[in-house]
Design an enzyme around this catalytic site. Structure first.
Site, PDB file in Angstrom:
ATOM      1  N   GLU A  56     -28.025  51.585  39.097  1.00 49.19           N
ATOM      2  CA  GLU A  56     -29.209  50.897  39.009  1.00 49.19           C
ATOM      3  C   GLU A  56     -30.552  51.801  38.986  1.00 49.19           C
ATOM      4  OE1 GLU A  56     -28.270  46.445  40.583  1.00 49.19           O
ATOM      5  OE2 GLU A  56     -28.459  47.922  42.156  1.00 49.19           O
ATOM      6  N   GLU A  90     -34.957  37.084  43.150  1.00 49.20           N
ATOM      7  CA  GLU A  90     -34.805  38.269  42.371  1.00 49.20           C
ATOM      8  C   GLU A  90     -35.387  38.011  40.774  1.00 49.20           C
ATOM      9  OE1 GLU A  90     -31.377  40.674  42.085  1.00 49.20           O
ATOM     10  OE2 GLU A  90     -30.814  40.427  44.481  1.00 49.20           O
ATOM     11  N   GLU A 128     -25.646  37.110  46.554  1.00 48.08           N
ATOM     12  CA  GLU A 128     -24.733  36.763  45.677  1.00 48.08           C
ATOM     13  C   GLU A 128     -23.236  36.426  45.907  1.00 48.08           C
ATOM     14  OE1 GLU A 128     -27.915  38.505  42.088  1.00 48.08           O
ATOM     15  OE2 GLU A 128     -26.123  39.598  42.591  1.00 48.08           O
ATOM     16  N   HIS A 134     -32.755  50.331  36.486  1.00 53.96           N
ATOM     17  CA  HIS A 134     -33.105  48.954  36.518  1.00 53.96           C
ATOM     18  C   HIS A 134     -34.638  48.881  36.773  1.00 53.96           C
ATOM     19  CE1 HIS A 134     -33.216  44.782  38.049  1.00 53.96           C
ATOM     20  NE2 HIS A 134     -32.108  44.798  37.474  1.00 53.96           N
ATOM     21  N   ARG A 141     -19.135  46.376  45.201  1.00 49.30           N
ATOM     22  CA  ARG A 141     -19.767  45.439  46.092  1.00 49.30           C
ATOM     23  C   ARG A 141     -19.006  43.976  45.930  1.00 49.30           C
ATOM     24  NH1 ARG A 141     -25.739  43.676  44.037  1.00 49.30           N
ATOM     25  NH2 ARG A 141     -24.995  43.612  41.888  1.00 49.30           N
TER      26      ARG A 141
END
Length: 691
Positions: free
Chosen positions: A370, A322, A158, A373, A119
């Site tokens: 993730e 986040e 981000e 996570h 990404r």
């Protein structure tokens, strides 16, 4: 001093609690989606970021759109009492887009084209990518812009990275032409072209910095980093066009970051500049709690610094967009938060100005990078595990504190932070290669105020200085004449300024100031800095200040006094018994210069004296030992004060006046026990809280 003007605040009318929700990963599991709605109620969550990486679910083939699943999510969350922060999906492309339009792929500094995948690897200059992202954004705005559940736009995700493709080379040259008014001679002067025969006689000769080409022209490197920020903002603004056109009353944001290894602000973009283009500052906070490198209090200080920086960018509350309720999946060691730490760390964010506690992620992914996570909902799908209960506890408390949404707190102290300064200083081929540590040094100057509960704004060089009593400018290596003039005016009108070694070395083009230390600095501080010594780790020196001696490490400015008063002196080496610490009265104000990098106890003693001299006071007097932090938010009628124990042992705190414990609904006064990782949230009416 001017009175502080009231800032225009983009208000959130309650404290947000929720996080990144990815229903597009579970479209074949309606039972999971149904469970989500039940669990959202149990977790006391109210807001969800949706669609961040959902492009392939929204447009599985070019021109083929499948919005029905998102329609359903909007309706069910709205009926469930929740609101939505809707993301634009540009952070990750669908494979069909890269396959058909390879120009959207990034090229790295080695001039190698990226492949599809991961990404944040797209070219911000690509006309195709700009057209495609703007088109999908327009469809989203048309479809959901008037939906009552829509709270805010989350633009991309981000933003980061850079591209060196041919399109970006053209864009860089155009940026340079605009920056230098199409004057190639001015660019050659700013980049000091004659060095190594690097003078350009055509714009076409310029290429972006590269380790296989040119990367030692510091002016070029600095301008390239500025271009990356401006080009990223420009891409972001392209995304905004349909959002501003179709939903002008819906606020927009994009999430800022922090580098987590040492918890400093992300350095890839100048957020000071980017902040002017968002309605609300948001950031993604992932401190490595319980690490083996530092104490919990040391890490909490750094979190407080970043919070105060991001709050100060717009002088209004920010959103934590986040975080994790437990562990992450990408630290070197992914340690779970210990009992009580989630509540404590959440309350710290609120105390420093956040109007939200949001998580990545709502539900753990089943696969890919993730899947382990931290999340509100684990793979067990249970509301009975420890992490879910911790989240629900935070949610209940946020509901009880909702009235503080939109409030902030005034500060008499400002510490100046500058991304461009850090870029230039890190690029400098001098001093210590591994000891410059600009951000860490600024944090050390912040520490004493944090430990003594003195509110601080962490400001940019173009923000107003006039309302502060004290401005601290550590290591302001890159100093323009414009900034210098504003600092001089601040002191002349009665302000106090503190500066340090490695300040005022180069101008805004990263060119050394000629004629020695700039004259305005000499006027402000009453000294001339004639040399800087860089020390090895094994080198030994000390500074005597007052009745104490302090260890000196890494840097020492050799100072010639013109009018200043000598407050401290070096004790060793060829500059023994020369000035190390000075003060100077300049017109109506005062200045202090710290010539060397000194141990932590010096900052505590030095700033402790200034705090007394300027009568800087906490919002509420709470006596405590180190490891406890007291922070406040102020409404028109009361102060809400957070007393937080960032130590591994029970602490005793003393309230000198009665306060109301908001979490336990009792009055507190005198001695109160604060257990490990415990927090008290107390309120005091403003008329009862005079210092």
């Amino acid at each position: 001093m001017k009175s502080r003007e009231k800032k225009q605040v983009t208000r959130v009318n309650t404290l947000l609690h929720g996080g990144d929700y990815n229903p597009d990963q579970w479209l074949n599991r309606p039972d999971i989606l149904a469970d989500d709605l039940k669990l959202m109620k149990l977790a006391h969550t109210n807001t969800y970021s949706i669609g961040i990486f959902a492009w392939s679910a929204l447009e599985p083939e070019e021109g083929v759109y499948t919005f029905d699943w998102l329609d359903t999510i909007f309706e069910t969350i709205h009926q469930n009492g929740g609101t939505i922060i809707l993301a634009t999906p540009s952070g990750a492309r669908p494979a069909w887009l890269s396959q058909k339009y390879p120009e959207v792929l990034r090229t790295n500094e080695l001039r190698l084209k990226h492949l599809q995948g991961a990404r944040h690897n797209h070219c911000f200059s690509s006309p195709v990518y700009r057209e495609k992202t703007q088109h999908i954004n327009r469809l989203l705005a048309e479809r959901y812009g008037n939906h009552p559940a829509l709270l805010m736009w989350h633009v991309s995700n981000e933003y980061s990275g850079e591209c060196h493709c041919d399109l970006c080379q053209v864009a860089f040259k155009e940026w340079l032409k605009e920056t230098y008014n199409n004057d190639l001679a001015a660019l050659n002067e700013a980049w000091w072209g004659p060095f190594w025969s690097h003078t350009f006689n055509s714009w076409s000769q310029i290429q972006s910095p590269s380790p296989i080409g040119e990367d030692a022209v510091h002016g070029m490197n600095l301008d390239w980093r500025r271009f990356i920020t401006d080009q990223t903002i420009n891409f972001y603004q392209n995304e905004l066009v349909p959002l501003r056109e179709l939903t002008p009353t819906i606020p927009v944001t994009t999430n800022f970051m922090a580098d987590t290894d040492d918890l400093i602000p992300y350095q890839g973009l100048d957020y000071g500049k980017f902040a002017k283009h968002v309605d609300v500052i948001t950031w993604d906070g992932y401190p490595a709690w319980h690490n083996d490198r530092e104490s919990t209090a040391d890490l909490a200080m750094k979190v407080g610094f970043i919070d105060d920086l991001y709050r100060s960018l717009k002088q209004q509350p920010f959103l934590l967009l986040e975080s994790t309720p437990s562990a992450v999946s990408w630290h070197e060691v992914n340690k779970a938060k210990r009992p009580q730490m989630h509540l404590l760390s959440s309350m710290q964010m609120i105390a420093h100005g956040s109007d939200s506690i949001m998580y990545f992620q709502w539900r753990k992914s089943r696969g890919s990078s993730e899947k382990f996570h931290g999340a509100v909902v684990d793979h067990d799908n249970s509301p009975e595990n420890r992490v879910f209960k911790d989240v629900a506890e935070v949610g209940k408390i946020l509901e009880s504190l909702s009235a503080i949404a939109g409030t902030t707190r005034p500060a008499d102290v400002a510490i100046l932070y500058d991304w461009e300064n850090n870029w230039a200083l890190n690029d400098a081929q001098g001093y210590g290669a591994k000891t410059k540590n600009y951000t860490q040094t600024v944090q050390e100057h912040y520490r004493t105020f944090w430990e003594k509960d003195i509110p601080v704004d962490v400001i940019m060089k173009d923000q107003d200085f006039s309302s502060y009593k004290l401005v601290v400018i550590p290591m302001l290596y890159l100093l323009s004449l414009e900034t210098l003039s504003r600092l001089k005016e601040f002191v002349a009108h009665g302000g106090t300024v503190v500066s340090t070694y490695l300040t005022g070395i180069v101008d805004e083009h990263d060119l050394a100031h000629l004629g020695g230390w700039p004259k305005d600095l000499q006027d402000i501080f009453g000294i001339n800095v004639v040399e800087t010594d860089t020390l090895y780790p094994s080198d030994y020196n000390k500074v005597r200040y007052g009745e104490k001696e302090y260890e000196l490490k890494e840097y020492a400015s050799i100072v010639e006094v013109k009018q200043a008063e000598i407050k401290g002196e070096y004790l060793e080496d060829f500059y023994a018994h020369t000035p190390a610490i000075t003060s100077h009265s300049f017109e109506k104000g005062k200045s202090y210069f710290i010539g060397g990098r000194l141990e932590r106890s010096f900052h505590s003693d030095f700033y402790g004296e200034i705090i007394k001299e300027l009568r800087l006071t906490p919002v509420l007097s709470v006596r405590h030992e180190k490891g406890v932090s007291v922070q406040a938010r102020q409404s028109e009628t009361e102060d809400t004060i957070f007393v937080m124990n960032f130590s591994e042992e029970t602490q005793v705190v003393y309230f000198d006046q009665p306060v109301w414990d908001r979490l336990n609904e009792v009055e507190l006064v005198g001695e109160v026990m604060l257990e490990k990782y415990a927090v008290k949230v107390v309120t005091v009416p403003l008329e009862d809280n005079s210092q």
